[in-house]
Design an enzyme around this catalytic site. Structure first.
Site, PDB file in Angstrom:
ATOM      1  N   GLU A  91       0.819  -1.200   0.000  1.00 49.35           N
ATOM      2  CA  GLU A  91       0.000   0.000   0.000  1.00 49.35           C
ATOM      3  C   GLU A  91       0.858   1.257   0.000  1.00 49.35           C
ATOM      4  OE1 GLU A  91      -2.323  -0.250   3.516  1.00 49.35           O
ATOM      5  OE2 GLU A  91      -3.376  -2.069   2.922  1.00 49.35           O
ATOM      6  N   CYS A 109       2.885   8.534   1.837  1.00 46.86           N
ATOM      7  CA  CYS A 109       3.327   7.550   2.813  1.00 46.86           C
ATOM      8  C   CYS A 109       3.783   6.308   2.047  1.00 46.86           C
ATOM      9  CB  CYS A 109       2.181   7.216   3.762  1.00 46.86           C
ATOM     10  SG  CYS A 109       2.617   6.079   5.085  1.00 46.86           S
ATOM     11  N   CYS A 116       5.237  -7.039   7.641  1.00 48.77           N
ATOM     12  CA  CYS A 116       6.156  -6.516   8.659  1.00 48.77           C
ATOM     13  C   CYS A 116       6.413  -7.591   9.704  1.00 48.77           C
ATOM     14  CB  CYS A 116       5.568  -5.274   9.325  1.00 48.77           C
ATOM     15  SG  CYS A 116       6.683  -4.485  10.514  1.00 48.77           S
ATOM     16  N   CYS A 120       3.609  -5.391  15.991  1.00 48.65           N
ATOM     17  CA  CYS A 120       2.989  -4.450  16.943  1.00 48.65           C
ATOM     18  C   CYS A 120       1.482  -4.763  17.041  1.00 48.65           C
ATOM     19  CB  CYS A 120       3.216  -3.016  16.499  1.00 48.65           C
ATOM     20  SG  CYS A 120       4.966  -2.554  16.482  1.00 48.65           S
ATOM     21  N   CYS A 123      -1.351  -2.810  14.945  1.00 45.50           N
ATOM     22  CA  CYS A 123      -1.077  -2.546  13.526  1.00 45.50           C
ATOM     23  C   CYS A 123      -1.601  -3.669  12.646  1.00 45.50           C
ATOM     24  CB  CYS A 123       0.430  -2.368  13.322  1.00 45.50           C
ATOM     25  SG  CYS A 123       0.909  -2.070  11.613  1.00 45.50           S
ATOM     26  N   GLU A 170       9.089  -2.141   8.440  1.00 45.76           N
ATOM     27  CA  GLU A 170      10.050  -1.403   9.257  1.00 45.76           C
ATOM     28  C   GLU A 170      11.233  -1.034   8.358  1.00 45.76           C
ATOM     29  OE1 GLU A 170      12.598   0.412  11.117  1.00 45.76           O
ATOM     30  OE2 GLU A 170      10.896  -0.022  12.445  1.00 45.76           O
ATOM     31  N   SER A 201      10.472   6.654   9.405  1.00 45.44           N
ATOM     32  CA  SER A 201       9.908   6.293  10.705  1.00 45.44           C
ATOM     33  C   SER A 201      10.342   4.883  11.091  1.00 45.44           C
ATOM     34  CB  SER A 201       8.377   6.368  10.650  1.00 45.44           C
ATOM     35  OG  SER A 201       7.818   5.923  11.863  1.00 45.44           O
ATOM     36  N   SER A 223       8.664   5.634  16.459  1.00 48.08           N
ATOM     37  CA  SER A 223       7.392   5.151  16.989  1.00 48.08           C
ATOM     38  C   SER A 223       7.606   4.723  18.432  1.00 48.08           C
ATOM     39  CB  SER A 223       6.878   3.972  16.146  1.00 48.08           C
ATOM     40  OG  SER A 223       6.613   4.389  14.826  1.00 48.08           O
ATOM     41  N   ASN A 299      -7.650   4.867  15.701  1.00 48.33           N
ATOM     42  CA  ASN A 299      -8.905   4.709  14.961  1.00 48.33           C
ATOM     43  C   ASN A 299      -9.148   3.218  14.779  1.00 48.33           C
ATOM     44  OD1 ASN A 299     -11.130   5.081  13.250  1.00 48.33           O
ATOM     45  ND2 ASN A 299      -9.823   5.183  11.432  1.00 48.33           N
ATOM     46  N   CYS A 342      -2.313   1.879   7.981  1.00 42.67           N
ATOM     47  CA  CYS A 342      -1.393   0.958   7.332  1.00 42.67           C
ATOM     48  C   CYS A 342      -1.905  -0.483   7.375  1.00 42.67           C
ATOM     49  CB  CYS A 342      -0.033   1.060   8.022  1.00 42.67           C
ATOM     50  SG  CYS A 342       1.195  -0.045   7.346  1.00 42.67           S
TER      51      CYS A 342
END
Length: 353
Positions: A91, A109, A116, A120, A123, A170, A201, A223, A299, A342
């Site tokens: 994405e 972005c 990943c 986390c 996520c 990452e 990031s 982060s 969110n 994400c």
């Protein structure tokens, strides 16, 4: 047959000199056609000799990621689901900012990995697991797709102004390809992005952090998401393997340019990390680091393990930081109606495409 998107300018120069017997200036011309004029066909390269174009067509290609799906939010945020050559899906998101002189500016972005490995707990990408690293060409190809979508074809007056490596993956776990991408982005004969318009990031990868800082090729965002090692280990178990005190010690000595600051990203999870005591702990944690805090209101998607924080708690959290002279800004969530967080679009599209 090689994809020229995967060559830096020095690599393209070496290849054209060795394989095609072409001089250095010819490689610069081809490079500019690829990255400034967004050519996808060698025949379009009108200032390159026909003989050279024919040899290029026999030995190389210019392949962009394929657009599998586009979704546009009511606020203008636009999310792309891209299919890579091996069928992998990633994405990228375009985020609108205030217009200047009648022209809307955009931030993109970027993803750096397919999936990943960090896991986390908040996520959607982390739920997918890790598939593979993206190549430099796949990383930068996201920009070409976005620029074409925007009609952004004037290098002297770009509307795509800022890049943030905050998409899937990452970045510092794909250090080689991300660094090659940053070197190419900074090249004034190509996309020509200033380091101050690029942010990488990371959740904190010890080895890669030092190399990124030494390069000066991008600004840094970290982060954080928790003010204690214990809580960080609960919500970011793999990131927390580098203890929080050691991460912060490294950030205190991180090389910064004049007026540059480290951005700390802090996702407010309802009832988890959004209390007044945690705000005070966070303030103490970052007080002696040259930085700023981006507070992001969680969110939740359907079935998410956390709840959105109460608006009053968000405001109180922000005010607590300001009272302790910590620069903190609550970032407005964009693209909620298209699942712009994400990994959400890929997760929703699995099995549909």
């Amino acid at each position: 047959m090689i994809n020229l998107l995967n060559y830096t300018l020095p690599e393209l120069t070496d290849w054209m000199q060795t394989e095609l017997g072409e001089p250095k200036f010819r490689a610069v011309q081809v490079w500019q056609w690829i990255w400034q004029k967004m050519a996808r066909d060698f025949d379009a390269m009108s200032n390159v000799s026909k003989a050279c174009r024919a040899r290029l067509a026999e030995t190389a290609r210019i392949d962009w990621p394929e657009v599998a799906r586009v979704q546009e939010s009511s606020d203008g945020t636009t999310k792309f689901l891209l299919r890579l050559e091996d069928g992998a899906l990633v994405e990228t998101v375009l985020i609108p900012s205030d217009s200047r002189e009648g022209v809307r500016r955009w931030t993109q972005c970027l993803s750096s990995q397919v999936g990943c490995a960090m896991g986390c707990t908040f996520c959607a990408t982390g739920d997918m697991g890790f598939e593979r690293n993206m190549t430099m060409g796949e990383i930068l190809g996201q920009i070409l797709v976005a620029r074409e979508h925007l009609g952004d074809n004037r290098p002297d007056w770009p509307v795509l102004r800022n890049l943030v490596f905050m998409g899937m993956g990452e970045p510092l776990l794909n250090l080689r390809e991300v660094m090659r991408a940053l070197q190419s982005l900074n090249n004034d004969k190509g996309l020509n992005f200033s380091p101050r318009r690029i942010t990488v990031s990371t959740c904190g990868i010890e080895k890669g952090l030092a190399e990124l800082g030494a390069s000066g090729l991008a600004y840094l965002a970290v982060s954080l998401h928790a003010p204690t090692q214990e809580l960080r280990a609960r919500i970011m178990p793999k990131a927390a393997r580098w203890p929080l005190d050691q991460l912060l010690a490294a950030l205190k000595s991180y090389p910064l340019k004049t007026r540059e600051r480290i951005t700390f990203e802090y996702l407010l999870l309802g009832g988890i990390n959004d209390g007044p005591g945690q705000a005070e702990e966070l303030a103490r944690l970052v007080a002696d680091i040259k930085g700023k805090l981006n507070l992001i209101v969680y969110n939740p998607a359907e079935g998410a393990p956390y709840a959105a924080p109460d608006e009053a708690r968000v405001l109180a959290f922000e005010q607590c930081l300001w009272k302790r002279h910590i620069t903190a800004i609550v970032r407005k969530s964009k693209g909620q109606d298209i699942k712009a967080a994400c990994g959400q679009l890929k997760a929703a599209s699995t099995g549909e495409i």
